[in-house]
Design a protein around this motif. Structure first.
Motif, PDB file in Angstrom:
ATOM      1  N   GLN A   1       5.656   5.776   7.678  1.00  0.00           N
ATOM      2  CA  GLN A   1       4.201   5.845   7.875  1.00  0.00           C
ATOM      3  C   GLN A   1       3.497   6.407   6.651  1.00  0.00           C
ATOM      4  O   GLN A   1       2.368   6.036   6.344  1.00  0.00           O
ATOM      5  CB  GLN A   1       3.924   6.739   9.087  1.00  0.00           C
TER       6      GLN A   1
ATOM      7  N   ILE B   1      10.076  19.517  11.436  1.00  0.00           N
ATOM      8  CA  ILE B   1       9.265  20.651  11.915  1.00  0.00           C
ATOM      9  C   ILE B   1       9.816  21.118  13.267  1.00  0.00           C
ATOM     10  O   ILE B   1       9.913  22.303  13.546  1.00  0.00           O
ATOM     11  CB  ILE B   1       7.790  20.234  12.054  1.00  0.00           C
TER      12      ILE B   1
ATOM     13  N   SER C   1       2.884   0.954   9.748  1.00  0.00           N
ATOM     14  CA  SER C   1       2.769   1.458  11.110  1.00  0.00           C
ATOM     15  C   SER C   1       3.860   0.832  11.950  1.00  0.00           C
ATOM     16  O   SER C   1       4.089  -0.371  11.874  1.00  0.00           O
ATOM     17  CB  SER C   1       1.413   1.079  11.698  1.00  0.00           C
TER      18      SER C   1
END
Ligand SMILES: Cc1cc2nc3c(=O)[nH]c(=O)nc-3n(C[C@H](O)[C@H](O)[C@H](O)COP(=O)(O)OP(=O)(O)OC[C@H]3O[C@@H](n4cnc5c(N)ncnc54)[C@H](O)[C@@H]3O)c2cc1C
Length: 629
Positions: free
Chosen positions: A371, A39, A376
């Motif tokens: 994730q 992104i 995590s």
């Protein structure tokens, strides 16, 4: 928006976080034309939470990624600002390296490697759709309408996928650090039958170092000898920066508990479960109400910033409460919060929907890592990214998949736990999860894995030759220690000084090294003509000699384990037809479709009795097939 065919690739990786970088680099290094989109390119290898790499269990993953030819360890060595070997008071199985990282440098160095990598294109773009035809992945579409065709797509979207930030009763769509969230892709995944669920995690505030009174805290230093993460590096030398230890107190607890209903977590705003081993401060106060203080570490985020990370103090309480409780802490009385703490909720999948290669069972060529699989941590993400990139390349080449089992690597433990047992909260690796941890030490990851990385075409020649040389040196030195023998008379004074039992007969240096009170360094006194060996070789020899018995015993257990791992199962077997297996087990076996009896035996809800029935059934089938020729 008008879409257009932009380009065809072998592999498209959606996300350039810790998983995305390893996935893209391994796929490109194995010769695949690879595209990685993010992104924002400012999120390449971004560390949205702790400014560190490694730690208990996580350090093992980093070493294994390195041994296979991945990038994380090399990047960690380039951007380390403090280094510490943890658990050295315990056995070598739990020794784990942890480094403080300069976050900005970690990002910049990794981005440079990605930009320079042959076969790899790095682009700023948001994937909004996956393209699937007849159960096979075909590519992605981006927000600007670009269609990228691909034979494999790897989704590594992290905490950005339908990300939502919570600070008290304030919440808004966002990725970490207020970067844009991925708001469209989830719809496309659901449309293609992929079930999504919500998980959450949280991070503490960042405080300006100028507002901290460090004289009221306990300074924490790194190790004098800086052991590298990468097997490609010898001992490192760089100026280390300190961290600081402080504690909460009853005032802190009063402020937090007095406002706990305003916490997004306890106010019921957040639905997703959080990481059990990185709980928020409010969760710690609720769960460990008897404790009158909790420790916290103030960690620098980098050399060229005054932002300090307050480890152990993540929260989703409102900002005014955050300021109030941080300022009750010794040394933080005048704390200036540069960034508030927050919790973030995001979409992830059920990893039992994946094969051990991390390929989605119901859509060929679609892989998931990091994730989004319910794990995590940077290290857990990077390990999965590497394996998904390797297996996407092998699938396209039509070659056998690459799977590491629980006796070969922590990576094998991590992926098997996820795809076989699943997880209902963010999964963190730990040494206690590895049955064979004495064999899966961080110091021998290269001896366990570099040969495999070389065969995959991932480990460079330089890395392979370094491994061969280390292996040879370890074997030669171990043999030499067995051949150098000392008579009792020659040892008398030395053993007295070392307060070690006198020898009754001639002993080899090997026998002496086994004595707990002696180590390789001490033996130099009676072994002056020893060869000068790399730090890595010495620690290897020492552990293998001192723990020889335990290691041998563990290797026997591994042999038994591998027997069931080698019993492969037909992926299309209909377990509902096998009488004697309980209903719950039939359902679990039919949904997870284990690749081996070993994997079947680890599925929760499948009992040892079910496995015995299955083994008998397989044996009967084998005999019948033999009879029918
Ligand atoms: C607030 C917070 C707290 C955390 N706390 C902890 C903790 O306490 N302990 C711990 O171990 N870990 C913690 N983490 C987790 C850690 O950051 C992650 O585990 C790790 O970064 C995951 O790596 P990843 O590669 O899966 O995803 P990320 O590092 O999140 O990277 C995802 C990448 O995907 C890209 N992306 C996403 N969607 C799209 C799309 N549609 N199109 C294109 N690009 C896309 C993003 O730009 C980014 O590059 C925390 C993370 C956050 C945000």
């Amino acid at each position: 928006m008008k879409s257009f065919v932009a380009e065809e690739y072998d592999v498209v990786v959606v996300g350039a976080g810790h998983a995305g970088c390893e996935a893209a680099l391994s796929s490109a290094r194995m010769g695949m034309r690879t595209l990685v989109v993010s992104i924002t390119l400012d999120a390449v290898a971004m560390m949205p939470c702790n400014p560190s790499v490694g730690g208990t269990g996580k350090g093992h993953l980093v070493r294994e990624i390195d041994a296979l030819g991945g990038e994380m360890a090399i990047n960690a060595d380039k951007s380390s600002i403090q280094s510490k070997m943890l658990n050295t008071a315990k056995g070598p199985a739990v020794h784990s390296l942890r480094v403080q990282s300069d976050k900005q440098k970690y990002h910049t160095e990794m981005k440079k490697v990605m930009e320079k990598q042959k076969n790899l294109d790095l682009k700023q773009a948001e994937a909004t759709e996956i393209l699937v035809e007849n159960g096979i992945i075909k590519g992605i579409v981006t927000r600007t309408g670009a269609i990228y065709g691909a034979k494999a797509v790897i989704l590594v979207t992290g905490t950005f996928l339908a990300g939502k930030i919570f600070i008290g009763d304030v919440s808004y769509e966002s990725g970490p650090n207020d970067l844009r969230a991925a708001t469209e892709l989830s719809k496309s995944l659901r449309k293609n039958g992929i079930a999504l669920r919500r998980f959450k995690t949280g991070t503490p505030a960042r405080v300006n170092s100028a507002s901290i009174d460090f004289s009221k805290m306990v300074e924490q230093h790194g190790d004098a000898e800086i052991v590298p993460f990468s097997f490609m590096n010898d001992l490192l030398d760089f100026p280390q920066v300190p961290c600081w230890l402080s504690y909460t107190n009853t005032d802190t607890h009063e402020v937090i508990l007095g406002n706990i209903n305003r916490s997004a977590m306890y106010g019921g705003e957040i639905e997703g479960p959080g990481p059990r081993y990185c709980p928020s401060i409010e969760t710690k106060l609720v769960k460990f109400a008897d404790k009158d203080r909790h420790q916290l570490f103030v960690e620098p985020e980098g050399l060229y910033t005054d932002e300090m990370y307050i480890q152990g103090m993540s929260t989703s309480l409102p900002e005014d409460v955050q300021v109030a409780f941080y300022r009750t802490i010794m040394g933080l009385e005048k704390a200036e919060l540069m960034r508030p703490a927050y919790a973030i909720e995001y979409d992830c999948i059920d990893p039992t929907e994946l094969k051990p290669t991390l390929e989605y069972k119901k859509i060929g060529g679609l892989f998931f890592a990091g994730q989004i699989n319910g794990s995590s941590g940077y290290e857990e993400a990077a390990a999965q990214g590497l394996m998904s990139g390797i297996n996407a390349a092998l699938k396209i080449k039509g070659e056998e998949p690459f799977i590491l089992d629980r006796s070969e690597a922590y990576i094998g433990v991590l992926i098997d736990d996820l795809v076989t047992k699943g997880t209902n909260e963010p999964y963190r690796i730990m040494t206690s999860r590895a049955e064979y941890r004495l064999v899966l030490r961080q110091d021998n990851a290269d001896l366990r894995l570099t040969e495999k990385g070389w065969k995959l075409g991932l480990a460079t020649r330089d890395r392979y030759e370094r491994y061969l040389s280390k292996k040879a040196q370890v074997e030669e030195e171990t043999e030499r220690l067995k051949t150098v023998r000392k008579k009792p008379g020659e040892l008398k004074e030395f053993l007295e000084r070392q307060e070690s039992a006198q020898a009754k007969k001639a002993l080899s240096l090997y026998d002496l090294l086994k004595r707990p009170e002696l180590d390789y360094a001490k033996l130099e006194e009676i072994d002056p003509n020893r060869p000068s060996l790399m730090h890595q070789v010495v620690s290897q020899v020492e552990v293998e000699v001192k723990y020889e018995g335990y290691i041998a015993k563990q290797k026997q257990q591994i042999e038994r384990f591998k027997k069931l791992e080698r019993k492969m199962l037909d992926p299309d077997m209909d377990y509902s037809k096998i009488s004697g297996i309980r209903l719950e087990a039939k359902q679990k076996l039919n949904s997870i479709r284990p690749v081996s009896v070993g994997q079947a035996s680890r599925i929760s809800g499948v009992s040892p009795a079910d496995i015995s029935v299955l083994m008998i059934y397989l044996e009967q089938k084998r005999r019948k097939a033999k009879q029918n020729g």
